[in-house]
Write a protein that holds these residues in place. Structure first.
Motif, PDB file in Angstrom:
ATOM      1  N   TRP A   1      23.977   8.942  99.195  1.00 29.93           N
ATOM      2  CA  TRP A   1      22.736   9.695  99.050  1.00 29.93           C
ATOM      3  C   TRP A   1      22.988  10.856  98.132  1.00 29.93           C
ATOM      4  O   TRP A   1      24.004  11.527  98.305  1.00 29.93           O
ATOM      5  N   PRO A   2      22.099  11.149  97.151  1.00 28.46           N
ATOM      6  CA  PRO A   2      20.836  10.451  96.919  1.00 28.46           C
ATOM      7  C   PRO A   2      21.009   9.028  96.383  1.00 28.46           C
ATOM      8  O   PRO A   2      21.987   8.710  95.728  1.00 28.46           O
ATOM      9  N   HIS A   3      19.991   8.237  96.703  1.00 23.65           N
ATOM     10  CA  HIS A   3      19.887   6.886  96.187  1.00 23.65           C
ATOM     11  C   HIS A   3      19.066   6.944  94.898  1.00 23.65           C
ATOM     12  O   HIS A   3      18.039   7.598  94.869  1.00 23.65           O
ATOM     13  N   TYR A   4      19.526   6.291  93.844  1.00 26.43           N
ATOM     14  CA  TYR A   4      18.749   6.307  92.596  1.00 26.43           C
ATOM     15  C   TYR A   4      19.057   5.067  91.780  1.00 26.43           C
ATOM     16  O   TYR A   4      20.019   4.356  92.044  1.00 26.43           O
TER      17      TYR A   4
ATOM     18  N   ILE B   1      13.106   1.225 106.984  1.00 21.47           N
ATOM     19  CA  ILE B   1      14.494   0.812 107.271  1.00 21.47           C
ATOM     20  C   ILE B   1      15.124   1.776 108.279  1.00 21.47           C
ATOM     21  O   ILE B   1      15.736   1.360 109.268  1.00 21.47           O
ATOM     22  N   ARG B   2      14.923   3.086 108.051  1.00 16.86           N
ATOM     23  CA  ARG B   2      15.513   4.069 108.973  1.00 16.86           C
ATOM     24  C   ARG B   2      14.941   3.924 110.371  1.00 16.86           C
ATOM     25  O   ARG B   2      15.680   4.011 111.354  1.00 16.86           O
ATOM     26  N   GLN B   3      13.630   3.691 110.467  1.00 16.20           N
ATOM     27  CA  GLN B   3      13.034   3.550 111.801  1.00 16.20           C
ATOM     28  C   GLN B   3      13.568   2.323 112.517  1.00 16.20           C
ATOM     29  O   GLN B   3      13.851   2.355 113.710  1.00 16.20           O
ATOM     30  N   ARG B   4      13.672   1.222 111.778  1.00 12.78           N
ATOM     31  CA  ARG B   4      14.149  -0.031 112.389  1.00 12.78           C
ATOM     32  C   ARG B   4      15.601   0.134 112.855  1.00 12.78           C
ATOM     33  O   ARG B   4      15.944  -0.197 113.987  1.00 12.78           O
ATOM     34  N   ASN B   5      16.434   0.684 111.992  1.00 15.39           N
ATOM     35  CA  ASN B   5      17.837   0.861 112.371  1.00 15.39           C
ATOM     36  C   ASN B   5      17.994   1.895 113.484  1.00 15.39           C
ATOM     37  O   ASN B   5      18.852   1.740 114.356  1.00 15.39           O
TER      38      ASN B   5
ATOM     39  N   LEU C   1      20.609   3.692 106.468  1.00 14.14           N
ATOM     40  CA  LEU C   1      20.088   2.899 105.356  1.00 14.14           C
ATOM     41  C   LEU C   1      20.933   1.656 105.078  1.00 14.14           C
ATOM     42  O   LEU C   1      20.757   0.983 104.062  1.00 14.14           O
ATOM     43  N   GLY C   2      21.844   1.336 106.008  1.00 19.72           N
ATOM     44  CA  GLY C   2      22.673   0.138 105.839  1.00 19.72           C
ATOM     45  C   GLY C   2      22.110  -1.044 106.604  1.00 19.72           C
ATOM     46  O   GLY C   2      20.920  -1.081 106.938  1.00 19.72           O
TER      47      GLY C   2
END
Ligand SMILES: *Cc1c(COP(=O)(O)O)cnc(C)c1O
Length: 402
Positions: A19-22, A264-268, A378-379
């Motif tokens: 992070w950051p992701h770009y 993705i963050r919520q699911r993980n 985020l993985g």
């Protein structure tokens, strides 16, 4: 298995997503803003376009992008009419900018405790601390969990107080019934600092409920000078909070990634919470119906105080988690325990001991809390479950080594 901190093999042999992701989109945006030939907002498109999309996504009327989240809070307070000598009620458990912004404009931040489950400001504590000098309340949506806005709005209404949301952790968050941050009709402040849910390294934004407020926010963030003025008319004492076109261009791309990343963050996070629940070694931040969408800026949890495993040293647990490959950090300090909080203007009715006695939840989370940066969410599934495995490894090992 020896802990990595004691020379054993780390649980994680590969790092979490950076992070950051770009990607190429940020590169293109930077070049686009470069080739505009004008790099400040007064002659460019980037700030305007970004503000429009950000306000739209958050249900706000409009927005003003600024240099960082701290200055966003300062100019929001000024635009809301908070004056030197006024009191502003803030959660005792937050990053210091929430209270420091009040001090910077001459107002006094009054810290109150947070709720035991959500770790967001406790509305009953807010009500108990209202004085004739109280002018505003700043709820912080801790780690992205929306505060109890229904109760806070009732209080603000009854006592004629300004509400300003500190949404530095809450990009894309939704409250009870799916309400967007802008739907509450208050000013809301965001940060785009390097760690946050979307970033340009630095940056911030004030979400505005109407045109009149947008104009005031603009004035305070533009040296008091109205848009288009050519005659050096400075109508209020403002500051220069403007954001460069480069930052705004990057932020437009970051915004386009936000909702997918929030999902993705919520699911993980849900997977992780189930695993943590099974182990029952730590107490995660609770989640109520106020967190309709919880973007999880952090995974925040507390080590039990008088656990059957013995009294673990929080800082040692953080170091051990880092050694296992987990991006872990100590929770914020209670703001009333930070020396600069007591520089003027500081509370005069009560001393530090009073706040220590009246903020038991803040005391506990500040002493026993640990947070993990959202990039660890985020993985993939295994990346996520490794967080729980690392917590179990570290906590059980340190407890039995006592
Ligand atoms: C990050 C943060 C801020 C300040 O944002 P900056 O952009 O770093 O100035 C304010 N409040 C909270 C709760 C934050 O986490």
């Amino acid at each position: 298995m020896t802990l990595a901190i004691n020379g054993g093999t780390p649980l994680r042999l590969t790092d979490y997503p950076q992070w950051p992701h770009y990607g190429p989109e940020e590169e293109q945006a930077l070049l686009r803003s470069l080739h505009q030939g004008q790099w400040w907002r007064m002659q460019g498109r980037e700030n305007l376009d970004f503000e429009r999309s950000f306000a739209h996504l958050h249900g706000g009327h409009s927005a003003f992008a600024v240099a960082n989240g701290t200055v966003a809070l300062e100019i929001a307070l000024q635009a809301a009419g908070v004056m030197p000598g006024d009191e502003v009620i803030v959660p005792a458990f937050t990053f210091i900018s929430t209270s420091m912004a009040c001090q910077r404009i001459g107002a006094t931040a009054i810290p109150v405790d947070v709720c035991a489950d959500t770790l967001c400001i406790d509305p009953s504590a807010v009500e108990a601390n209202i004085s004739p000098r109280t002018r505003a309340i700043i709820p912080v949506h801790m780690s992205g969990h929306m505060s109890d806005m229904a109760s806070l709005m009732r209080i603000a209404d009854r006592y004629q107080l300004q509400l300003i949301q500190d949404a530095a952790h809450a990009h894309g968050a939704q409250g009870l019934g799916g309400a967007n941050i802008g739907d509450y009709g208050t000013l809301a402040c965001f940060s785009f600092q390097n760690f946050k849910l979307m970033t340009a390294g630095e940056g911030g934004l004030v979400l505005c409920p109407n045109e009149a407020m947008r104009e005031k926010v603009f004035l305070y963030g533009n040296c008091g000078r109205p848009f288009g003025d050519r005659n050096y008319q400075h109508t209020v004492v403002g500051t220069n909070a403007r954001l460069s076109e480069f930052n705004a261009a990057v932020l437009s791309v970051q915004l386009s990634r936000l909702q997918v990343q929030n999902e993705i963050r919520q699911r993980n996070a849900q997977l992780l919470m189930e695993a943590l629940d099974n182990d029952a070694l730590v107490i995660p931040q609770g989640r109520t119906a106020d967190a309709h969408v919880h973007p999880y800026y952090m995974v925040l949890f507390i080590l039990p105080e008088d656990d059957s495993l013995g009294h673990l040293d929080r800082n040692q647990v953080v170091e051990a988690l880092i050694a296992e490959g987990i991006p872990a950090y100590r929770a914020y300090q209670a703001i009333y325990r930070i020396p600069s909080f007591w520089q003027a203007p500081a509370p005069e009715r009560h001393d530090q001991a009073h706040y220590i006695a009246h903020c038991p939840v803040t005391e506990r989370v500040a002493r026993r809390g640990i947070w993990i940066h959202h990039r660890a969410l985020l993985g993939n599934v295994q990346d996520t479950l490794d967080i729980a495995l690392a917590i179990r490894k570290v906590v059980q090992h340190l407890a039995s080594a006592r």
